[in-house]
Scaffold this active site. Structure first.
Site, PDB file in Angstrom:
ATOM      1  N   ASN A   1       0.533 -13.760  -1.644  1.00 50.48           N
ATOM      2  CA  ASN A   1       1.626 -13.923  -2.607  1.00 50.48           C
ATOM      3  C   ASN A   1       2.412 -12.636  -2.866  1.00 50.48           C
ATOM      4  OD1 ASN A   1      -0.894 -13.192  -3.807  1.00 50.48           O
ATOM      5  ND2 ASN A   1      -0.049 -13.607  -5.831  1.00 50.48           N
TER       6      ASN A   1
ATOM      7  N   GLY B   1      -7.689 -13.000  -3.643  1.00 44.22           N
ATOM      8  CA  GLY B   1      -7.378 -14.369  -3.252  1.00 44.22           C
ATOM      9  C   GLY B   1      -7.960 -15.374  -4.217  1.00 44.22           C
ATOM     10  N   SER B   2      -8.215 -16.563  -3.712  1.00 46.80           N
ATOM     11  CA  SER B   2      -8.687 -17.651  -4.561  1.00 46.80           C
ATOM     12  C   SER B   2     -10.172 -17.520  -4.880  1.00 46.80           C
ATOM     13  CB  SER B   2      -8.439 -18.995  -3.867  1.00 46.80           C
ATOM     14  OG  SER B   2      -9.280 -19.132  -2.734  1.00 46.80           O
TER      15      SER B   2
ATOM     16  N   GLU C   1     -10.823  -9.828  -6.548  1.00 45.49           N
ATOM     17  CA  GLU C   1      -9.664 -10.032  -7.417  1.00 45.49           C
ATOM     18  C   GLU C   1      -9.214 -11.474  -7.234  1.00 45.49           C
ATOM     19  OE1 GLU C   1      -8.734  -8.029  -9.601  1.00 45.49           O
ATOM     20  OE2 GLU C   1      -9.696  -6.161  -8.987  1.00 45.49           O
TER      21      GLU C   1
ATOM     22  N   CYS D   1      -0.752 -14.259  -9.480  1.00 44.58           N
ATOM     23  CA  CYS D   1      -2.091 -14.529 -10.039  1.00 44.58           C
ATOM     24  C   CYS D   1      -2.158 -14.281 -11.536  1.00 44.58           C
ATOM     25  CB  CYS D   1      -3.152 -13.701  -9.310  1.00 44.58           C
ATOM     26  SG  CYS D   1      -2.893 -11.917  -9.407  1.00 44.58           S
TER      27      CYS D   1
ATOM     28  N   GLU E   1      -5.711 -23.823 -11.092  1.00 45.68           N
ATOM     29  CA  GLU E   1      -4.628 -22.849 -11.216  1.00 45.68           C
ATOM     30  C   GLU E   1      -3.392 -23.394 -10.525  1.00 45.68           C
ATOM     31  OE1 GLU E   1      -3.720 -18.093 -10.341  1.00 45.68           O
ATOM     32  OE2 GLU E   1      -5.515 -19.055  -9.507  1.00 45.68           O
TER      33      GLU E   1
END
Length: 453
Positions: A112, A185-186, A207, A241, A329
């Site tokens: 992103n 990431g996720s 993260e 995020c 999310e």
């Protein structure tokens, strides 16, 4: 992959990266490489999801340049050996802590903010004296290729290299033995990385993300609050995020909030041609977001265009905690608005979900501020602001619980890639026999006295 890792391990074992001037030089090389290739970086990210030069510089490159400047300026201070107290029990001796690099590091970047979330951990790893293998996300393929080209042309792969590819390449990398893995990431993929790292007891920084709330109280500055919330939510088309994932608005100002939010979105003219809006990264994410658009709850927006992966900035009203949009999310330009009547109710709703990466509160009330900060656990956040806390490198950035492990930025980034080695340095000219055999009552009495200090 094994050859790449072994080459870096052999280079690390030469101790070249422990030289502070070497680290500062490599950071300078990275800065110059990024500056000289700005046009390439702008073009690549625009081709991936129409991110403008303005947004690319302000949300990605400028932060990297700031990180490099700070690291180069503070590296001598951060690496300084720190003397600590020894205590009477170990007299005569000195004690100190030595920061040392961990070794060969793997950085797995996110799609992103592909430049910022790839190179920022790399900057911290280099400053700490490590070698680095960067695996950028494959989704923005043009930016991944641009990063690989820049690194290949400017760095010895034994010190810093980029591995391109997708899931297969990442899986092969995770089979290798690293001294540190840094993943952005996720949560779903973060669990896979964490499990792989556990096989080698490799320390990790994760993260991740989560549903970051924004609480808006009845006594806030509504005009400024809405403006900052709309900006923070629809920046990067919501693919951030730390974007406010959903809004909890006091029931008494719900309608005013909705009207102002709609007006603010319209006034910002979010559009590709205005260089202030992005595509959704790929078709899978586009389709995922479309499923969250309940037509009965759309207050504003809702228009989509599959061929260009466009989703209009959208506000949802009458949303409950049970709606589909509240089950994961969002990571897109959809803003659910929920209401509450008491601050206790708002806090309970937030705490019913996993701990978020960020939390935002808009209020003039100092008592509500204290209550929210005390009763809601989150990675980081802001009062009467959104997103901008990431720009302050003095604030360690990271999650808690399912939103992440560890943090970075500024000195916190240096610490993330550093081992702090504890040393006691004791001379041999004095060696009292009190601790040695035989263990007499007198010696025990003396030990009791010494161990009080």
């Amino acid at each position: 992959m094994n050859e790449i890792v072994n080459r870096q391990r052999n280079f690390f074992n030469t101790h070249a990266t422990k030289n502070l001037h070497f680290r500062r030089k490599q950071l300078k090389i990275l800065q110059q490489a990024l500056q000289q290739n700005e046009s390439l970086l702008h073009e690549a990210i625009y081709n991936d999801f129409k991110k403008s030069e303005f947004d690319n510089y302000t949300t990605e490159l400028s932060l990297l340049f700031k990180d490099i400047k700070e690291a180069r300026s503070n590296i001598f201070k951060w690496t300084r050996t720190k003397p600590v107290s020894t205590g009477i029990l170990n007299f005569p001796a000195s004690s100190y802590i030595i920061p040392e690099p961990l070794g060969v590091c793997l950085v797995i970047g996110a799609w992103n903010y592909p430049y910022q979330l790839s190179f920022a951990p790399v900057i911290a790893a280099i400053a700490a004296g490590n070698t680095v293998i960067l695996k950028p996300s494959e989704l923005p393929s043009n930016t991944a290729a641009a990063m690989a080209k820049i690194v290949k042309e400017n760095f010895d792969p034994a010190f810093f290299t980029v591995v391109e590819g997708g899931v297969q390449e990442t899986q092969e990398l995770l089979k290798q033995k690293f001294d540190k893995i840094f993943f952005t990431g996720s949560t779903k993929v973060g669990k896979i990385v964490y499990k792989a790292a556990a096989e080698n007891l490799t320390p990790v920084t994760l993260e991740l993300g989560g549903k970051s709330p924004a609480i808006v109280t009845e006594n806030c500055n509504l005009k400024v609050s809405v403006r900052r919330l709309v900006w923070g939510k629809f920046l990067n088309a919501g693919q951030t995020c730390i974007a406010p994932d959903y809004i909890l608005v006091h029931k008494s100002i719900e309608q005013k909030f909705l009207e102002r939010a709609k007006e603010e979105i319209i006034s910002q003219h979010f559009a590709f041609e205005n260089d202030n809006y992005l595509q959704i990264i790929n078709n899978d994410n586009f389709e995922r977001l479309i499923k969250m658009l309940n037509p009965e709850k759309i207050y504003y927006g809702g228009q989509t265009h599959k061929e260009t992966r466009y989703i209009q900035p959208t506000i949802l009203k009458n949303v409950t905690m049970d709606d589909a949009v509240m089950q994961e999310e969002i990571f897109g330009p959809i803003l659910p608005v929920l209401t509450y009547e008491t601050i206790e109710e708002a806090i309970a709703k937030v705490n019913s979900l996993p701990k978020p990466l960020s939390c935002y509160l808009f209020t003039k009330s100092s008592s509500i501020k204290k209550k929210v900060l005390k009763e809601i656990s989150f990675g980081g956040g802001a009062i009467n602001e959104t997103v901008m806390h990431i720009s302050n490198s003095n604030l360690p950035f990271g999650g808690v619980g399912q939103s992440g492990i560890g943090n970075y930025h500024g000195e916190a980034g240096f610490r993330a890639f550093t081992h702090y080695k504890s040393v006691m340095d004791k001379p041999t000219w004095l060696d009292p026999s009190i601790r040695y055999y035989p263990h007499t009552p007198l010696r025990l009495k003396l030990m009791r006295w010494f161990l009080r200090f």
